[in-house]
Design an enzyme around this catalytic site. Structure first.
Site, PDB file in Angstrom:
ATOM      1  N   ARG A 114       0.202   5.841  -1.238  1.00  0.00           N
ATOM      2  CA  ARG A 114      -0.538   6.577  -2.065  1.00  0.00           C
ATOM      3  C   ARG A 114      -0.081   6.863  -3.576  1.00  0.00           C
ATOM      4  NH1 ARG A 114       1.492  11.529   1.848  1.00  0.00           N
ATOM      5  NH2 ARG A 114       2.962  12.406   0.298  1.00  0.00           N
ATOM      6  N   GLU A 132      -1.327  13.571   6.307  1.00  0.00           N
ATOM      7  CA  GLU A 132      -0.578  12.348   6.506  1.00  0.00           C
ATOM      8  C   GLU A 132      -0.787  11.807   7.774  1.00  0.00           C
ATOM      9  OE1 GLU A 132       3.314  13.685   5.686  1.00  0.00           O
ATOM     10  OE2 GLU A 132       3.335  13.158   3.513  1.00  0.00           O
ATOM     11  N   VAL A 192       0.822  -1.257   0.148  1.00  0.00           N
ATOM     12  CA  VAL A 192       0.047  -0.042  -0.269  1.00  0.00           C
ATOM     13  C   VAL A 192       0.760   1.252  -0.007  1.00  0.00           C
ATOM     14  CG1 VAL A 192      -1.892   1.320   1.261  1.00  0.00           C
ATOM     15  CG2 VAL A 192      -1.607  -1.224   1.253  1.00  0.00           C
ATOM     16  N   MET A 226       1.196  -4.426   5.432  1.00  0.00           N
ATOM     17  CA  MET A 226       1.956  -5.129   6.448  1.00  0.00           C
ATOM     18  C   MET A 226       3.309  -5.338   6.109  1.00  0.00           C
ATOM     19  SD  MET A 226       0.973  -8.866   8.009  1.00  0.00           S
ATOM     20  CE  MET A 226       1.383  -9.523   9.785  1.00  0.00           C
ATOM     21  N   GLU A 232       3.563 -11.124  -0.502  1.00  0.00           N
ATOM     22  CA  GLU A 232       2.318 -11.083   0.381  1.00  0.00           C
ATOM     23  C   GLU A 232       1.133 -11.831  -0.223  1.00  0.00           C
ATOM     24  OE1 GLU A 232       4.319  -8.536  -0.537  1.00  0.00           O
ATOM     25  OE2 GLU A 232       4.851  -7.658   1.438  1.00  0.00           O
ATOM     26  N   HIS A 277      12.676  -4.611   9.330  1.00  0.00           N
ATOM     27  CA  HIS A 277      11.843  -3.898   8.560  1.00  0.00           C
ATOM     28  C   HIS A 277      10.625  -3.390   9.034  1.00  0.00           C
ATOM     29  CE1 HIS A 277       9.940  -2.997   4.765  1.00  0.00           C
ATOM     30  NE2 HIS A 277       8.909  -3.920   4.819  1.00  0.00           N
TER      31      HIS A 277
HETATM   32  C1  LIG Z   1      -3.755   3.370   4.192  1.00  0.00           C
HETATM   33  C2  LIG Z   1      -2.286   3.094   4.250  1.00  0.00           C
HETATM   34  C3  LIG Z   1      -1.539   4.126   3.425  1.00  0.00           C
HETATM   35  C4  LIG Z   1      -0.271   3.929   3.423  1.00  0.00           C
HETATM   36  N1  LIG Z   1       0.329   4.792   2.677  1.00  0.00           N
HETATM   37  C5  LIG Z   1       1.699   4.603   2.381  1.00  0.00           C
HETATM   38  C6  LIG Z   1       2.561   5.504   1.544  1.00  0.00           C
HETATM   39  O1  LIG Z   1       2.196   6.332   1.152  1.00  0.00           O
HETATM   40  N2  LIG Z   1       4.063   5.344   1.464  1.00  0.00           N
HETATM   41  C7  LIG Z   1       4.282   4.084   2.066  1.00  0.00           C
HETATM   42  O2  LIG Z   1       5.688   4.091   1.931  1.00  0.00           O
HETATM   43  N3  LIG Z   1       3.879   3.256   2.971  1.00  0.00           N
HETATM   44  C8  LIG Z   1       2.668   3.332   3.038  1.00  0.00           C
HETATM   45  N4  LIG Z   1       1.795   2.652   3.712  1.00  0.00           N
HETATM   46  C9  LIG Z   1       2.608   1.624   4.611  1.00  0.00           C
HETATM   47  C10 LIG Z   1       2.804   0.520   3.666  1.00  0.00           C
HETATM   48  O3  LIG Z   1       1.752   0.047   3.089  1.00  0.00           O
HETATM   49  C11 LIG Z   1       3.822  -0.806   4.786  1.00  0.00           C
HETATM   50  O4  LIG Z   1       4.811  -0.159   5.456  1.00  0.00           O
HETATM   51  C12 LIG Z   1       3.826  -1.895   3.826  1.00  0.00           C
HETATM   52  O5  LIG Z   1       4.680  -2.817   4.951  1.00  0.00           O
HETATM   53  C13 LIG Z   1       4.662  -1.471   2.696  1.00  0.00           C
HETATM   54  O6  LIG Z   1       5.016  -2.748   2.133  1.00  0.00           O
HETATM   55  P1  LIG Z   1       6.373  -3.696   2.046  1.00  0.00           P
HETATM   56  O7  LIG Z   1       6.612  -4.020   3.401  1.00  0.00           O
HETATM   57  O8  LIG Z   1       6.160  -4.738   1.133  1.00  0.00           O
HETATM   58  O9  LIG Z   1       7.523  -2.479   1.512  1.00  0.00           O
HETATM   59  C14 LIG Z   1       0.487   2.787   3.979  1.00  0.00           C
HETATM   60  C15 LIG Z   1      -0.352   1.846   4.594  1.00  0.00           C
HETATM   61  C16 LIG Z   1      -1.734   2.164   4.716  1.00  0.00           C
HETATM   62  C17 LIG Z   1      -2.570   1.017   5.309  1.00  0.00           C
HETATM   63 MN   LIG Z   2       6.635  -6.757   1.368  1.00  0.00          MN
END
Ligand SMILES: Cc1cc2nc3c(=O)[nH]c(=O)nc-3n(C[C@H](O)[C@H](O)[C@H](O)COP(=O)(O)O)c2cc1C
Ligand SMILES: [Mn+2]
Length: 499
Positions: A172, A280, A170, A223, A231, A388
């Site tokens: 934006r 944010e 996730v 997550m 995932e 992480h």
């Molecule tokens: C509603 C929502 C919005 C999010 N927006 C962002 C974002 O804009 N940028 C970002 O880096 N993580 C954002 N996150 C957090 C990431 O989705 C989260 O850290 C996730 O672990 C990233 O995936 P990865 O671990 O596979 O890299 C958001 C999470 C949620 C639930």
């Molecule tokens: Mn991941």
């Protein structure tokens, strides 16, 4: 036939919320420009039911928006009901059970997705010159935002060049032109890592974005599972059955077959555009935007009468707290336990806007380790801040597990009565962390290090295994017969039911 149930089918999720009275079907005309955002904000701030906007003043007729998909609920006994529905769990599920459920799925065998030939996400297709994201009701969420946000509750799909690791995440995305989006892909996040692998080859990153995804998939994409963990397989383990996916035409990637909206295309290796600012997760809207990568959309597919879910980020509680914070709680609990620390529960208090995590320690097991408070704090910092998931959270509070870490009132009480000024805080100037934390100095934000702490809210005796004194409260201060009589007679005394 597509798979059913609120965890694996967004439409079923919406239907169940409406049936439970935890969503309202709004027929009044509403503008996606600020009005939908304002309504959704007020819903978060009052624990109201999720607004389903069915009559929007912009976008193709019939196109809809769902706000506050994981907001808290004021329905009796179901404060976390919308969150629990993401996993197909009963609306009354308590946070502790939810977190343990998420941890258990991390230790189960992954259940890879099942490829199906077709799915509802392909009911409508736009290609070539017809690709026009402005046909959707792309909302302006806050007055101060630098643009309209298409993706605030959807996930990116990318895959490593060798095909071994598929990442759902996730983040934006803001509307840039009618067929491009712009948004962050931080190098520490998995999309940033995989994007870099393609850039190293001098190639575009094949990419898709999924909106109105199966709720369990969206939560897993938010997550911080470790690198190289796909995932999609985690979602299968979590939901108890494989996610049905279909192949995209453009990039050969796979996306959930019953998603509301799918964007297919690629991330440019070098092109950037201004993005933001946006209200944010930490609760603030800062004045400056940033240059970010551009996402090119070559194909759009969507269900009939598609529903675009939105998160209107800002003061808690919104999905950055209820979904992201809960998922971080689970991965953090797992990494601490796996390293032998006596942690019985971990919780990112929603009220702290995902800027602190509270750890409950089993004091008897803690005493057996014979660690001093400093050794405990240093070990927690080393394990968590080196992971992480720990990169995301700057502050850690340690409490004994006589405190219910999911109850902010108990956490505040422990902080006030147990944290010792001058000796109870341990700081880690070299620990890596997310540069978005509001209080970081310019130097800390630039280097991505520092501003991280572990604060002990443990009484000295708790390090040796016991808690001096007990909380003077209803549960501890009266014999059982008195408590039972009081509870039985509660209504008769003239009080209304306690929620
Ligand atoms: C509603 C929502 C919005 C999010 N927006 C962002 C974002 O804009 N940028 C970002 O880096 N993580 C954002 N996150 C957090 C990431 O989705 C989260 O850290 C996730 O672990 C990233 O995936 P990865 O671990 O596979 O890299 C958001 C999470 C949620 C639930
Ligand atoms: Mn991941």
């Amino acid at each position: 036939m597509t798979q059913r149930g609120s965890a694996l089918n967004f439409r079923d999720f919406v239907r169940e919320l409406l049936a439970a009275g935890d969503a309202v079907d709004i027929r009044t005309p509403v503008s996606p420009s600020l009005e939908a955002g304002a309504i959704t904000r007020r819903v978060y701030e009052t624990n109201g039911p999720a607004p389903l906007f069915g009559n929007l003043t912009e976008g193709d007729p019939g196109f809809r928006i769902l706000g506050a998909p994981a907001g808290l609920s004021s329905l009796p006994g179901g404060m976390y009901g919308r969150l629990a529905a993401h996993f197909g769990l009963p609306r009354s599920t308590a946070p502790r059970e939810l977190v343990e459920h998420l941890v258990a799925a991390m230790h189960a065998d992954p259940v890879p997705p099942r490829v199906v030939g077709d799915g509802p996400c392909k009911e409508n297709v736009l290609t070539g010159d017809d690709v026009d994201l402005e046909r959707f009701p792309v909302p302006l969420l806050h007055e101060q935002d630098g643009g309209r946000y298409f993706g605030t509750y959807g996930f990116h799909v990318v895959r490593t060049p060798d095909g071994a690791w598929t990442s759902w995440s996730v983040a934006r995305t803001m509307l840039n032109t009618r067929n491009t989006l712009v948004g962050p892909a931080m190098p520490q996040q998995h999309i940033g890592m995989i994007h870099q692998m393609w850039r190293d080859k001098g190639e575009r990153t094949p990419w898709a974005m999924v909106l109105g995804a199966p709720p369990a998939a969206l939560a897993a994409a938010g997550m911080p599972l470790p690198a190289h963990v796909s995932e999609d397989g985690y979602v299968g383990a979590l939901a108890g059955s494989a996610v049905e996916v279909v192949r995209t035409e453009s990039g050969g990637l796979y996306v959930p077959a019953n998603a509301e909206i799918v964007l297919e295309g690629w991330i440019s290796p070098d092109e950037t555009a201004p993005e933001g600012p946006m209200g944010e997760y930490h609760g603030y809207a800062f004045p400056e935007g940033k240059q970010q990568p551009v996402f090119h959309v070559e194909r759009v597919t969507y269900r009939d009468n598609p529903i675009l879910p939105i998160c209107v980020a800002g003061l808690p509680p919104e999905e950055n707290h209820t979904i992201w914070g809960t998922m971080i709680s689970a991965t953090s609990l797992d990494v601490l336990r796996s390293n032998g620390l006596p942690v019985s529960m971990a919780w990112c208090s929603y009220e702290a806007a995902t800027c602190w995590i509270v750890l409950a320690l089993d004091v008897e097991r803690l005493a057996r380790t014979q660690m001093t408070e400093r050794e405990l704090a240093d070990t927690v910092a080393e394990v968590l801040f080196g992971s992480h998931t720990g990169w995301l959270v700057p502050k850690v509070l340690l409490v004994a597990d006589d405190i219910d870490v999911t109850d902010i009132r108990q956490v505040a009480w422990a902080m006030a009565t147990r944290y010792h000024p001058g000796t109870g805080e341990y700081v880690y100037p070299d620990a890596p962390g997310i540069p978005m934390v509001p209080y970081l100095t310019a130097e800390e934000a630039r280097t991505g290090r520092g501003g991280k702490s572990v604060t002990s809210c443990l009484l000295p005796e708790q390090l040796t295994g016991h808690t001096p004194g007990i909380a003077a409260c209803f549960d501890n201060s009266y014999p059982e017969d008195v408590r039972t009589r009081v509870l039985d007679n509660w209504a008769e005394y003239g009080f209304s039911e306690v929620r």
